[in-house]
Design an enzyme around this catalytic site. Structure first.
Site, PDB file in Angstrom:
ATOM      1  N   CYS A 203       4.385   8.635  71.876  1.00  0.00           N
ATOM      2  CA  CYS A 203       5.481   9.476  72.366  1.00  0.00           C
ATOM      3  C   CYS A 203       6.803   8.988  71.759  1.00  0.00           C
ATOM      4  O   CYS A 203       7.000   7.783  71.585  1.00  0.00           O
ATOM      5  CB  CYS A 203       5.557   9.421  73.889  1.00  0.00           C
ATOM      6  SG  CYS A 203       4.104  10.102  74.723  1.00  0.00           S
TER       7      CYS A 203
ATOM      8  N   HIS B 187       1.309   3.552  73.486  1.00  0.00           N
ATOM      9  CA  HIS B 187       2.330   4.166  74.337  1.00  0.00           C
ATOM     10  C   HIS B 187       3.708   3.672  73.910  1.00  0.00           C
ATOM     11  O   HIS B 187       3.923   2.472  73.756  1.00  0.00           O
ATOM     12  CB  HIS B 187       2.101   3.819  75.813  1.00  0.00           C
ATOM     13  CG  HIS B 187       0.878   4.462  76.397  1.00  0.00           C
ATOM     14  ND1 HIS B 187       0.804   5.803  76.648  1.00  0.00           N
ATOM     15  CD2 HIS B 187      -0.316   3.930  76.768  1.00  0.00           C
ATOM     16  CE1 HIS B 187      -0.390   6.097  77.168  1.00  0.00           C
ATOM     17  NE2 HIS B 187      -1.089   4.967  77.241  1.00  0.00           N
TER      18      HIS B 187
END
Length: 348
Positions: free
Chosen positions: A199, A157
């Site tokens: 991301c 992440h």
């Protein structure tokens, strides 16, 4: 007699030539690399059951580089290692990267070098820069040199300019860039291929300033990197979209492949990934369209072919049995007394 490593290389050469039916020749269109060895650093920075897809990502890349020839001794694998035996896993000791369960990427021969909370920013930076404690075992060291091509793959992440580790800390893009610069200054690599699947992944290579680095990311700044599909049997997403298409490409690559790095950089167009794949090539001297993909995903095995005669070094003869028997045998050994009786005063 040829050294063992040369015999091993010759055997591999014959096996691959027999399987693929063609000799090992670098096409003229390729630019030859100066590297002498290949390493891979594969890191899953997340943990917990709902991040199952991240460990499937990294183990899939691990399986691919091993299949293409990089040995475990030159792969550093960092994962939390909490999925295979998680109580919510209905198939203990297995991790799949596809809902059809075609391949158990955990397998029987996965060698995890850093597991659990060892997967930290400190350990990752120390690994890259070589600043590990003296008692660090060889399996946890990145023993590269100025002839090493290194594949670095990160998944987890992230956000704009940072990547989370274990939901408790983060590494910034500047810290990562500085670590790579230390590697260059200390002559710890020849070329690096940097891949990150998170991301806003491209933000992690924007600060790079060291030479000979080719970088790609699963998403641009402001974009999310999406999952591919869910396995209803376990209730979580099982692989990320970008890595899914990377693996689809790598499954058609063999050790004598003529596929190039430019083909790899185009494996996930926007209509497939939904996010936009980012590429940075200004630091990389060679043309990716002329660089074989095996320069990073394969393994260099130097083979020396000679028609000259080779002098065999005389092996010194072992000592005869008579000589060995003439040595004086030591006296019988016994156990020391459990209590030092001689130190106890005699009261009788």
């Amino acid at each position: 007699m040829l050294p063992i490593n040369i015999w091993h290389s010759l055997k591999l050469l014959l096996i691959y030539s027999f399987i693929f039916g063609e000799a090992f020749e670098i096409p003229d269109a390729f630019q030859k690399s100066n590297h002498t060895n290949n390493w891979a650093v594969l890191v899953d920075t997340s943990r917990f059951w709902f991040n199952y897809r991240h460990v499937a990502n990294v183990l899939s890349i691990y399986r691919s580089v091993k299949r293409l020839g990089i040995p475990d001794s030159q792969i550093i694998l960092m994962i939390s290692d909490d999925m295979a035996c998680n109580p919510r896993n209905p198939r203990p000791a297995t991790i799949f990267n596809n809902a059809h369960e075609q391949i158990n990427v955990y397998g029987d021969d996965v060698e995890v070098d850093y597991r659990g909370y060892e997967v930290s920013v400190e350990n990752f930076v120390r690994l890259l820069t070589g600043r590990v404690p003296p008692d660090t075992p060889r399996s946890k060291r990145l023993l590269t040199d100025e002839g090493s091509n290194i594949l670095i793959y990160l998944t987890g992440h992230g956000g704009d300019g940072f990547l989370k580790f274990q939901d408790s800390e983060e590494i910034t893009s500047q810290e990562l860039a500085d670590a790579l610069e230390q590697m260059w200054q200390k002559r710890r690599y020849n070329e690096i291929f940097f891949i990150i699947d998170t991301c806003q992944a491209s933000s992690m290579y924007e600060k790079f300033y060291s030479p000979n680095i080719l970088a790609t990311a699963s998403s641009l700044v402001g974009e999310d990197s999406l999952s591919h599909h869910v396995d209803s049997a376990i209730g979580v997403y099982i692989i990320d979209r970008y890595t899914y298409y990377v693996l689809e490409f790598l499954e058609n690559v063999h050790p004598n492949s003529k596929k190039t790095m430019s083909e790899f950089l185009a494996v996930c167009p926007k209509h497939a990934c939904i996010s936009t794949v980012g590429v940075r090539r200004d630091l990389f001297k060679r043309d990716p369209s002329r660089v074989p993909i095996t320069d990073f995903f394969g393994s260099v095995r130097p083979v020396i072919i000679t028609t000259d005669s080779i002098d065999i070094v005389d092996i010194p003869k072992r000592k005869s049995a008579k000589t060995e028997n003439t040595t004086k045998s030591q006296g019988k050994r016994g156990y020391l007394p459990q209590f030092p009786i001689d130190l106890i005063p005699n009261t009788v």
